[in-house]
Structure formats: C-alpha cells, structure tokens
Design an enzyme around this catalytic site. Sequence first.
Site, short mmCIF file in Angstrom:
data_model
loop_
_atom_site.label_atom_id
_atom_site.label_comp_id
_atom_site.label_asym_id
_atom_site.label_seq_id
_atom_site.Cartn_x
_atom_site.Cartn_y
_atom_site.Cartn_z
N GLY A 1 2.37 3.75 -4.06
CA GLY A 1 3.24 4.45 -5.01
C GLY A 1 4.08 5.61 -4.52
O GLY A 1 4.24 5.81 -3.20
N LEU B 1 3.99 -3.78 -6.94
CA LEU B 1 4.27 -2.95 -5.97
C LEU B 1 3.26 -2.71 -4.82
O LEU B 1 2.26 -2.51 -4.99
CB LEU B 1 4.49 -1.54 -7.00
CG LEU B 1 4.88 -0.44 -6.07
CD1 LEU B 1 6.55 -0.52 -5.92
CD2 LEU B 1 5.14 0.91 -6.89
N ASP B 2 3.92 -2.51 -3.80
CA ASP B 2 3.27 -2.26 -2.39
C ASP B 2 1.97 -3.18 -2.09
O ASP B 2 0.82 -2.89 -1.44
CB ASP B 2 2.63 -0.74 -2.46
CG ASP B 2 4.03 0.23 -2.56
OD1 ASP B 2 4.92 -0.11 -2.14
OD2 ASP B 2 3.80 1.25 -3.24
N GLU B 3 2.16 -4.33 -2.71
CA GLU B 3 1.16 -5.34 -2.24
C GLU B 3 1.47 -6.60 -1.70
O GLU B 3 0.59 -7.54 -1.49
CB GLU B 3 0.31 -5.57 -3.69
CG GLU B 3 -0.29 -4.58 -4.27
CD GLU B 3 -1.85 -4.58 -5.07
OE1 GLU B 3 -2.11 -5.83 -5.22
OE2 GLU B 3 -2.35 -3.91 -5.32
#
Lengths: 285, 285, 285, 285
Positions: C202, C228-230
Amino acid sequence: MKIFTQIGSLSCPDKLGIVADVAGFLKQEGGFILESNQFGDVTTGNFFMRTEFIPQAGAPPFDSLKERFKPIADYFQMQWELHRLTEKPRVMIMVSCLGHCLNALLNKAQMNNLQMEIPCIVSNHPDLKTMANGYQTPFHHLPLSSETKEQQEEQVLALVEEHRIDLIVLARYMQILSPSFVEKMKGKIINIHHSFLPSFKGAKPYHQAHNLGVKLIGATAHYVSEILDEGPIIEQEVTRVDHTASPEELVTIGQDIETIVLARAVKWHIERRVFLNGAKTVVFR
Amino acid sequence: MKIFTQIGSLSCPDKLGIVADVAGFLKQEGGFILESNQFGDVTTGNFFMRTEFIPQAGAPPFDSLKERFKPIADYFQMQWELHRLTEKPRVMIMVSCLGHCLNALLNKAQMNNLQMEIPCIVSNHPDLKTMANGYQTPFHHLPLSSETKEQQEEQVLALVEEHRIDLIVLARYMQILSPSFVEKMKGKIINIHHSFLPSFKGAKPYHQAHNLGVKLIGATAHYVSEILDEGPIIEQEVTRVDHTASPEELVTIGQDIETIVLARAVKWHIERRVFLNGAKTVVFR
Amino acid sequence: MKIFTQIGSLSCPDKLGIVADVAGFLKQEGGFILESNQFGDVTTGNFFMRTEFIPQAGAPPFDSLKERFKPIADYFQMQWELHRLTEKPRVMIMVSCLGHCLNALLNKAQMNNLQMEIPCIVSNHPDLKTMANGYQTPFHHLPLSSETKEQQEEQVLALVEEHRIDLIVLARYMQILSPSFVEKMKGKIINIHHSFLPSFKGAKPYHQAHNLGVKLIGATAHYVSEILDEGPIIEQEVTRVDHTASPEELVTIGQDIETIVLARAVKWHIERRVFLNGAKTVVFR
Amino acid sequence: MKIFTQIGSLSCPDKLGIVADVAGFLKQEGGFILESNQFGDVTTGNFFMRTEFIPQAGAPPFDSLKERFKPIADYFQMQWELHRLTEKPRVMIMVSCLGHCLNALLNKAQMNNLQMEIPCIVSNHPDLKTMANGYQTPFHHLPLSSETKEQQEEQVLALVEEHRIDLIVLARYMQILSPSFVEKMKGKIINIHHSFLPSFKGAKPYHQAHNLGVKLIGATAHYVSEILDEGPIIEQEVTRVDHTASPEELVTIGQDIETIVLARAVKWHIERRVFLNGAKTVVFR
C-alpha cells in the site's frame, strides 16, 4: 591500551550543548576519546550518545569519575552508564534442538571475538549437551510442557539470579516466554527470528517464504517484547534464493544468515552500541 | 529547517580536547548539532570531524562565525571549512561515449537527490550531446588526439575557471589526465573505475575479470592521483556473476554498479563527508 | 551469431522424457543449444523449460520449425512459444511524476542493454514529458480523476492496441488499475513496489519502514494481479539503512534499488526468462 | 525419495546433440530428471553437464547403468562420473590454529547440511584438538618445520590413502603445500584465502586491505594449484568495512565471510556442482 578503555553511554531529551558538556567533562578529567557517536532523533526528540575513551595519566579513578559526572547527567535528565571494557557481560544462551547459532556463539566467545562470559546454557531438550560440553560450558536441561511452563521459567530466573546474568540470548529457543518473564528482563533478551520481519511472523517462516515465492530470505535479531516477533529490531540480513529451493533448503540456507545476524546483534549489545528508542533501536556500529 | 544548516569539517593532529572545544564553541554560539562524526586514526595520528548544525535564534551571522572560530582552528592546527548547505558545489562532468553514469547523475541532480550545479559537461566525443540537451545542460565537445592533449586540457581548465568548478567527475571519461592537470585539481577529481580495485587496473577490466573467472565484479570511485587507478578510494561495490556471463555481459551488468558507486561518491563528496587521509579516505556516511 | 538465435519456452505437467524429446527434436532439426534451463516443481507437478539455440546450416525455416514441433507440444500438453531474438517486444511505460525508473529504462533501451521497443510513454501527469522528448519517445498525457478513470483506461487500451503492446511497465505509476484492465493484460503488466514485499503493502512504504525501524529497505518487481501488491514476484533487492535515515532519505536511497529491480525484471521478462507458476514465478536468470 | 537419487556429471568438447543423447538415454533407462544444468563455453569449446535423476520402478541397477552409458560417453569423448547421492565423499580437513572454519564445517556435517564424512582432521598445531574431540572426530597433530616438511606431507598422504580421502579442505591451514603434493591431489584440494582474489595474495591480506583503504573485504575459496593463491576460483564473497576498522578488526570481521565462502565451496564440490574449465570453474549452483 584497550584494557583501560571506558565506555560511556547515555540518552536524554535533545537540547543545545549536550556534546559540549560531555566532551568538556572528558577533556577536564583527562579522558582521551577513541570513538564517539551521537544521534538526535527529530521525530521523538531523544538524544543518544556513546563514547569510548582512555583515561590519561593522572585521570581520576573509575568510581570517582562516575560521581563527578552526576551533575551533568542530572542537568540533562540522562539515563546513563559507564563501563570498563574489561567488565565482560554475563550471557545466558537458551536453545532447543538446532545448534548452528549456539555453535557460532560459543566459538566466537572462545576466540574472543565476542567479549562475554557464558556462565550457562539452558535448553528444553537434551540434544545440545555434547556441544556445550565440547566448549566446557555448563548445560541445564530444563524440559517444558504447557503445565510446567511457569515452573520452568522460575528455574531459568533462578539461574539468571545465581549467575548474575546481564543478557539472555534466544539462539533458536523455540518457546514463547511468558509476559512476566519478558517484563522482568526487559531490554535484556535478544531473539533471532528466522525471517525478514515484519514479514513471516510466527511459525515456519521459511515455509511462508516458499509459498509466496520471495527472491530473498532473511533473519532478524530483536529485543523480545510482550508481542510475538514485534520487539525492537537490532539487526537484519538477507540472502538470495530462487524458485529451485524447497522449504527444507530455505531452512538450511537461512541458518548461515541467522547465525551472522544473531552474532552481530549480541556483539553490538555487549559493546553497548544498542539503545532502545521507543519501539525501535539506535545502533552505533 | 535544512536551509539554514551549516556544515563544518576539519582535520588536524589528534589531541585531547578537540571535540570539547569544537562542541563548546558551537554551544556558545547557539549552534544546534544535527549530526556529528569524528574519527581519530591511531596509525597516522590524524583526527577528522564533520558537524551539521543549525544556528539558533540570535546566533551570529555566518561570516562572523568563521572569524570567531579561527583561534580554535589555529590552536589545533586545523585544516577546516565552514559551508552553508544552500551553497551548491559546481560540478563539471567529463564523459566519452558511454552515457549510463552521466544519465544517472543528471537525473539525480534534477530530482535534487544530488545537491549540485552542473554548469557544463565536457566530452572528447559528440555522442552524448543529445542526452545533455535533454537535461538542458551545456555540452562542450573537445576532441583529443595525442598531439592536441595539452591544448585540450587547457580548454578544460579554462572552463573550470570560467564556471568556478569545485569538482570534476570523470563519468567513464576514457582518457588519462596529465600529471599537471591532476596536480592543479588535486582532491577535486573523482573517477569511476570499472573494477574492484586493486584488482584489474588499466584497460578492459571486465575482460580481465572474465579471464580469471572471479565470482563477483565491482566498481571503484576514487580521487584521481598521478598514478593510474591508484588514488584514494571513496566507494566500492560488487555484484554476483557466474560462468555463463561473457565479457560483453559483464560490461552490461557492471554498468549498474558503476552508476551507483559513482553517484554515492559524488553525493558524499558534495556533502563534505569525504576526507583525504594520506593515500586513503575517511568517509562519514 | 546472436542474430539467428531462437528462444523456445514451454511449461507443462512434469513427466518422464520431456527434456529428451525437446532436445532430441532440436538435434534432429539442426538446432545448436546455447543455453538451456529446466525446472520441475515437485509441489505443483509443473515443468518449465527455456532453450536458446542457433539453427545450423540447412535447418528448416522458422515457421516450419514451429509446425514440426506441434506434435511434441500436443503430446505433453505444453503451453509454449518460439521466438527469434531479433523480434523486440513492444513495451509501454506508464509513469506519474517521479522519473528515476523511466530515466533508467530509456537509457538502457537506448544502449541496447534492454532489447525492446518503447512505442509510447503514458502518464497521468505532464512532468516527465521533457524526459521522454530527450529520448525521442512519444509521450501521452492522459490525466485521471475518480470520475474519468474508466475513460482513461480505455484510452490506454486503445494505445495498447494501436501500438501492438506486448508488455506494460508501471515505472512508479501511482495509480491502481481496474480489475478489468488487469484481466485484459494478465501476465503482461510489471509493477515496481517500493518495499520488500510482503512487508509494507500500500501507500507510503518507506514511512512504514521508518516507523518500524527495519535495518534494510527494498523494492519488489511483480506482475500485477487483481489484489494490490500481491501479484507474482519477479525480483527483489534490498539495501542497508540505519537509524539516522529520515523517511525522506529512505525515499531517496530506495530509488536506486527500485530502478535496478525494475530493470532486471523487465530484462528477464523480455528475454522470456520468467514463467508464471501459480502465484509465484520461475525465473531462469 | 532423495535416497535413490543419482548424479551424473560430464564434460566434453561441445557438439550438436549432447543433451539430446544424454536425456534420451535417461528416458530410455527410466531416469526421471530432478535437476539438470548444462553450459557450453564458446571461448574454449568445452561443454559441461550435471543431472540429478531418480531411477523409476524397473530401472536397471546402478552398475549396469554405468556400463550402458559408456558408448555415448565414448562417442562424445566425455570425462564423466555417475554417483549415488548416498555415497558421501570422504573429506580430510587441515587446520593450523584458527578454528572458525573448522567449527562451522564440523557443525554443518553434524547437522547434515554438508553430506560428507570427515574421517580425520590434520593440524601442524595441537590447538584445535579439543574442538575435534567435541565433534568426536580423530585429530592428527603432525608438526612441521622446513626440514621435516617432506616427511610431514608423506604422513598426510598416508592418511589420505588409509582413509580413502576424496577431498582435502584447507580450513585456514597456514602452510604452503609442496608442488608434488598438490600434483598428487590435483582438483581435490580446496583452500580458503582471506582476501577477494586476485587482490592481496600471500601473507596478511587484511593488513594489505587496511593499508589500501578498500571499502569491502572478502574471501575466496579455490582449488589449490602449483602457484600460490592462483588456483581456479570456486566462490567469493565480500562484506562492507569502513575507515574505523583496524587490521585486527578486519581479521575478525573477515572470519564470518571465510566461513561462509569455504562452506559453500565444499558443499558445491561434494554435490558435484563444480567443474574445472581450464584455469576457471563452472559452478552449477
């Protein structure tokens, strides 16, 4: 020359003139500075300082020096300590079954790379008794079940008292210490966690790392706090891995990193290079 | 707050009381220390110190501060400087055909990650003119042959004078400067050599590295001295390679390391963190 | 010689004899292997292989080779591709205001260290237009608000279509792409996140890192997924920091790591060295 | 499953079809490939291959497999070996007074991280006998003077013969072996040198490093050749130091690097991942 070295370490609210007054005091008392570090944290307003110095000919004796520093310390509201380098901290090492960290710590202490006494090793398993014997270090097998945890921790604390322990090192001691135990030894227990925190807290971090497919694995040495794997971080390191490494291979690869990270953290702690700064640390390497 | 910051840097023979007197002076003049580093080299007897401080309300003006520090400086036989952080050093970058280092330096200066002015770029080839234009930086193409070397260096020195250059950065400028040029700019020329010195001096270091089969390749930023690739080392870094990398691939892989190492050395120099200590450097990172 | 090189890449359920049949096919067709990597994942049962080879004199033409490989591919249920090294992937770079990653990618493409075409750069801000111009690369300013997000993404997709884009690189594009956009370009969007994932997902990861007092900061290049961001991690790297670094300094220090990590991930992707393996990647470096 | 694993390793002049024929052979004989690496060196024309495979049900016995592979090996003029993973190499460790490398090797062997037997330790000093005892490993004190060197080496060779030693590891054995000794054990002696070769050959490398002011120090594991510190490099690593470290501190800091580098080199050798390629090595990590 090193044998006369004294180390002063202090923290206090930041303010104009601290370095001036401390260095001025040392000059006046004939203390020749070998190494000095200071840090003012603008976010918290805390100031930290560590100084290694050698008393010149005619300098006052150690205890007198402490007495004479008191007014400065009081004025700046310092938390402070003054040590002779020859006073070796007394360290208890706690382990379970895996011996890589213990093996390195014992060897480094023996080679005088870690300037500490190890009056005893404590383990909940008997496996590492032979290794302790090889280094002529007393080994206490204090087994542990959920029913006997309280009792066992009392036995450990008795040893702490008996041996005037300054620091406990959890060298892959796979047990969670009780909050009351932690409270009693606050800032005096260093743990090695086998991940790059804050990633992969808790059990089987290498398996968590494998599942996620990270490209580096790491280890973290930190002071133990009441929350699992969340105490102030002292040191971290990582090493590269790739898709071919199984979780078991990650475990093996990671052991070298754990060993190095824990040894560094212990070295810096016993050289009084580590300061608590809220939930973080200041480390004058 | 940073805009008022002043940086004092000094070196002198080591002696009891230097820190005390410098810090005492700052306290008296209302200088609040933000960051301070010192180092006494026991092998050479030299002492080095760098301090960042902010003048408090009522502190004397900059020039007056300098004047008032002189007695202390004289007493300890200091070589010293006092700077305002707002005075940006003026840097000339010299290049040949390869633009990776220049590209990074221009970008970092533009993003204010390197606090410097770049009044001009000088090259013996025209190739990087477009890149210089892209960053609105004047580009001087000063070609060079063995017959015209002396003349060309005079042109460069004229630019140094005209633009009041504080530092020359050789960003893969593949020419050897004459001893008289080096002498004139002593301690003010930083070169990036594409090997981990002292290994692989001279030409084609990546090919030398390939022939030997080393497992890490590196780069070295150093001050230029009269002897090729032997000036005081400021920074070094390495990266892992293996048997599969051809010399050409080593060249490519190494460019990232060269870029980073040179940028760090320039940053530390312009922040006045680098001190000459005989044939070596002291770097307060 | 490199200009004739062809690259075959495949994945399929693991089974006895895959390497034998693929290598046997290449031998029969006169394909001389330059580099070959394979990996069987015992946890998923998937097999991955990448081979660089040069057609010898008399080898069949490229299209014919593809045709003749089909029976083997069908037998092993392979997902596979065959490329000529001369076919450069067409890459769109998306940015916001920070130019360090874009600057490095443009320079590496220009120096042929990244073998790719960059038909266009897209940004929601105008700031980096000058940099794009400096590298003679078309720049599309497509601003964005919560109301116009859908529209803007359609404009981006139109550019993707127009320029036959093979890969989108988010070079610090500080916007979250919609699930439908991600779905359309699955496995074809690489993002750089400015932390060592899974830590600090994040916003403001360097501030998170500062709050926790970690001793290393890092960056992660990954394929974009719906969460998100995974997405699957392609590459990660870290660098050492200490207690003196402010969040702003962490931001600056981290930029070098972001730049290197993203460039490596893009290089490996366009050289077809990266395979999706569930939520992870296989990278044949 | 690992217990049945077999490892084939080969090198030969590079030629079309080697992988095809080796993989084809394994398929036909029921050998399921777990891991396979190959490398063709375009500068020397040599080809190298290593394959780990598991015999499937019904596969021929080990000795028969070797016999059946001979025609392929002969056709390609291979130097080759076939091993069962369960055959542990027999390793002699030679030391002088410093125990950090020995300590780590003994611990890793005990934890099964290094799959090797250690039938004996040889030293020209008695100091490390206690450490050897702690790991229940026979220790031979074979002192050495310039007059008795020849004799002492004969004693060592007698132990090599008696214990059927496959590999000698010089774990900080501070003696130079005679050319005839080296010749007899060519490619079977691994040394750890305490510098990043080719820098700082010979005696006191950390002091040399200190004099030059390098910013990283390292260690190199290499096969011993007739020229001091010049044999084929297997592995290297470095760590960061700065101006504050004295030569004595460099010695201490470097010991961790030496330990890791030597352990990696030994691991790769005993897993048959290292190939001699002229004066260099190929290492399939």
